[in-house]
Enzyme design. Structure first.
Site, PDB file in Angstrom:
ATOM      1  N   CYS A 297     -16.174   1.934   0.826  1.00  0.00           N
ATOM      2  CA  CYS A 297     -15.274   1.089   1.280  1.00  0.00           C
ATOM      3  C   CYS A 297     -14.601   1.319   2.706  1.00  0.00           C
ATOM      4  O   CYS A 297     -14.050   0.247   3.219  1.00  0.00           O
ATOM      5  CB  CYS A 297     -13.964   1.373   0.327  1.00  0.00           C
ATOM      6  SG  CYS A 297     -13.289   3.041   0.446  1.00  0.00           S
TER       7      CYS A 297
ATOM      8  N   HIS B 271      -7.362   0.632  -6.262  1.00  0.00           N
ATOM      9  CA  HIS B 271      -7.647  -0.147  -5.034  1.00  0.00           C
ATOM     10  C   HIS B 271      -8.495  -1.359  -5.429  1.00  0.00           C
ATOM     11  O   HIS B 271      -9.688  -1.617  -5.269  1.00  0.00           O
ATOM     12  CB  HIS B 271      -8.544   0.754  -3.994  1.00  0.00           C
ATOM     13  CG  HIS B 271      -8.242   0.220  -2.788  1.00  0.00           C
ATOM     14  ND1 HIS B 271      -7.644  -0.924  -2.279  1.00  0.00           N
ATOM     15  CD2 HIS B 271      -9.244   0.500  -1.620  1.00  0.00           C
ATOM     16  CE1 HIS B 271      -8.010  -1.271  -1.089  1.00  0.00           C
ATOM     17  NE2 HIS B 271      -8.700  -0.219  -0.454  1.00  0.00           N
TER      18      HIS B 271
ATOM     19  N   ASP C  60     -17.030   7.483  -1.572  1.00  0.00           N
ATOM     20  CA  ASP C  60     -15.959   7.386  -0.764  1.00  0.00           C
ATOM     21  C   ASP C  60     -15.393   8.729  -0.307  1.00  0.00           C
ATOM     22  O   ASP C  60     -16.044   9.724  -0.782  1.00  0.00           O
ATOM     23  CB  ASP C  60     -14.879   6.657  -1.764  1.00  0.00           C
ATOM     24  CG  ASP C  60     -13.295   6.209  -1.066  1.00  0.00           C
ATOM     25  OD1 ASP C  60     -13.501   6.385   0.245  1.00  0.00           O
ATOM     26  OD2 ASP C  60     -12.278   6.462  -1.890  1.00  0.00           O
TER      27      ASP C  60
ATOM     28  N   ARG D 285     -13.407  -8.412   2.377  1.00  0.00           N
ATOM     29  CA  ARG D 285     -12.196  -8.137   2.093  1.00  0.00           C
ATOM     30  C   ARG D 285     -11.293  -9.342   2.418  1.00  0.00           C
ATOM     31  O   ARG D 285     -10.382  -9.732   1.806  1.00  0.00           O
ATOM     32  CB  ARG D 285     -11.539  -6.957   2.928  1.00  0.00           C
ATOM     33  CG  ARG D 285     -12.061  -5.534   2.756  1.00  0.00           C
ATOM     34  CD  ARG D 285     -11.544  -5.249   1.062  1.00  0.00           C
ATOM     35  NE  ARG D 285     -10.163  -5.245   1.009  1.00  0.00           N
ATOM     36  CZ  ARG D 285      -9.545  -4.124   1.250  1.00  0.00           C
ATOM     37  NH1 ARG D 285      -9.984  -3.163   1.802  1.00  0.00           N
ATOM     38  NH2 ARG D 285      -7.983  -4.050   1.063  1.00  0.00           N
TER      39      ARG D 285
ATOM     40  N   GLN E 252     -10.192  -3.751  -2.849  1.00  0.00           N
ATOM     41  CA  GLN E 252     -11.439  -3.626  -2.357  1.00  0.00           C
ATOM     42  C   GLN E 252     -12.756  -3.820  -3.481  1.00  0.00           C
ATOM     43  O   GLN E 252     -14.045  -4.289  -2.987  1.00  0.00           O
ATOM     44  CB  GLN E 252     -11.500  -2.109  -2.144  1.00  0.00           C
ATOM     45  CG  GLN E 252     -12.877  -1.397  -1.622  1.00  0.00           C
ATOM     46  CD  GLN E 252     -13.132  -2.006  -0.266  1.00  0.00           C
ATOM     47  OE1 GLN E 252     -12.223  -1.747   0.724  1.00  0.00           O
ATOM     48  NE2 GLN E 252     -14.409  -2.304   0.074  1.00  0.00           N
TER      49      GLN E 252
ATOM     50  N   ARG F 193       0.904  -1.241   0.056  1.00  0.00           N
ATOM     51  CA  ARG F 193       0.011  -0.021   0.001  1.00  0.00           C
ATOM     52  C   ARG F 193       0.837   1.288   0.045  1.00  0.00           C
ATOM     53  O   ARG F 193       1.648   1.485   0.899  1.00  0.00           O
ATOM     54  CB  ARG F 193      -0.824   0.089   1.178  1.00  0.00           C
ATOM     55  CG  ARG F 193      -1.451   1.502   1.237  1.00  0.00           C
ATOM     56  CD  ARG F 193      -2.597   1.346   2.530  1.00  0.00           C
ATOM     57  NE  ARG F 193      -3.741   0.857   1.991  1.00  0.00           N
ATOM     58  CZ  ARG F 193      -4.951   0.950   2.516  1.00  0.00           C
ATOM     59  NH1 ARG F 193      -5.245   1.555   3.655  1.00  0.00           N
ATOM     60  NH2 ARG F 193      -6.057   0.196   2.047  1.00  0.00           N
TER      61      ARG F 193
END
Ligand code: CP
Ligand code: NVA
Length: 313
Positions: free
Chosen positions: A272, A137, A232, A300, A140, A110
């Site tokens: 998310c 991402h 988001d 996840r 996700q 990440r």
């Protein structure tokens, strides 16, 4: 070649690298692993294997779900803060990639730069998994698709609307939706639209699957008739200094009950997480009956276990 053989040893950097069949295979495997785990059936597919996890940004879900996932698969995960690695003092990425490939069986990273992750993948001989970059991402989105299948029974033929900042989440959702055959509509304020290159790529995939892509500045237009409404944060990690300015620019982009009413009556709400109630989403919506955000968080774990098994077994 069988899909299972195609996936072995691959990197997982962006959904654009994966075919619809490969994505659906991973989602099937995720559902199977979830079912086994719920029934208490052990599945130590990665016994003796180690996943390195490099973090240059904060995380709750990604860190914990990958670590628990590796444990449940019989392997182990090792947390590494980018700051404490020699990369933080300038050791070249190609050297780091080749060194870590001698110890580890896979790396989840990440960080900020997609280019850096690509360089890591180019020089590593083990799978590299994108655990969030400035542009993407993908893990996700795999969890999100698993969640949509659980709630809607399918992906194909649905409409996903995304309202808010055209960010990493937006990009991975757009690419993923077009790949698997979902209509996708994005509404962002001017200046915060999704990346033009990603939009073009999405339109190309959409042509192949025959789905509709809409990118607009009007949240109501995007949400009209949607099966899924997604949002988001307005300021992502690394953009903290722009928070105040963004609050003003994003006025009118909150997902609230009034906006949800423009979607289908049985539409679900997705995020998310982490979320800011009263900014990109009202508390009423995210804590209300249409919200599936904690299913997304749980998945996840299962979706990533499928990725780990497929790439690293
Ligand atoms: N959704 C997500 O990636 O959460 P974290 O930042 O907590 O990992
Ligand atoms: N867009 C957000 C997602 C966090 C999971 C960020 O990059 O901070």
């Amino acid at each position: 070649m069988m899909v299972v053989d195609q996936l072995k040893g691959r990197d997982f950097l962006c959904l654009s690298d994966y075919t619809k069949d490969e994505i659906l295979y991973l989602l099937d495997l995720a559902a199977k692993l979830k079912e086994e785990q719920k029934q208490g059936i052990l599945h130590p597919h990665l016994a003796g294997k180690t996943l390195g996890m490099i973090f240059d940004k904060a995380s709750t879900r990604t860190r914990v779900s990958f670590e628990v996932g590796m444990y449940q698969l019989g392997g182990m995960a090792m947390f590494m803060s980018g700051r404490d690695l020699q990369i933080g003092r300038g050791e070249p990425i190609p050297d780091t990639a080749r060194v870590l490939s001698r110890y580890l069986d896979g790396i989840m990273i990440r960080t900020f730069s997609d280019k850096m992750v690509k360089e890591l993948a180019d020089y590593a001989s083990i799978p590299i998994i994108n655990g969030l970059t400035d542009m993407q991402h993908p893990c996700q989105v795999m969890a999100d698709f698993q969640t949509i299948i659980e709630h809607k029974g399918r992906l194909e033929g649905l409409k996903l609307a995304y309202v808010g900042d055209g960010n990493n989440m937006t990009h991975s959702l757009m690419i993923g939706a077009a790949k698997v055959g979902m209509d996708v509509a994005v509404a962002s304020p001017e200046g915060y639209m999704p990346d033009a290159g990603v939009t073009e790529m999405t339109r190309k995939f959409a042509e192949e699957t025959g789905v509709h892509v809409l990118v607009t500045n009007d949240p109501a237009e995007a949400v009209a008739g949607a099966d899924i409404v997604y949002t988001d944060v307005w300021a992502s990690m690394g953009q903290e200094a722009e928070q105040q300015e963004r609050l003003q620019k994003f006025a009118g982009f909150e997902v609230n009950e009034a906006l949800m009413r423009k979607a289908k009556p049985d539409a679900i709400f997705m995020h998310c997480l982490p979320a800011h109630r009263g900014e990109e989403v009202s508390a009423e919506v995210i804590d209300g009956p249409r919200s599936v955000v904690f299913d997304q968080s749980e998945n996840r774990l299962h979706a990533q276990k499928a990725i780990l098994v497929a790439l690293m077994k």
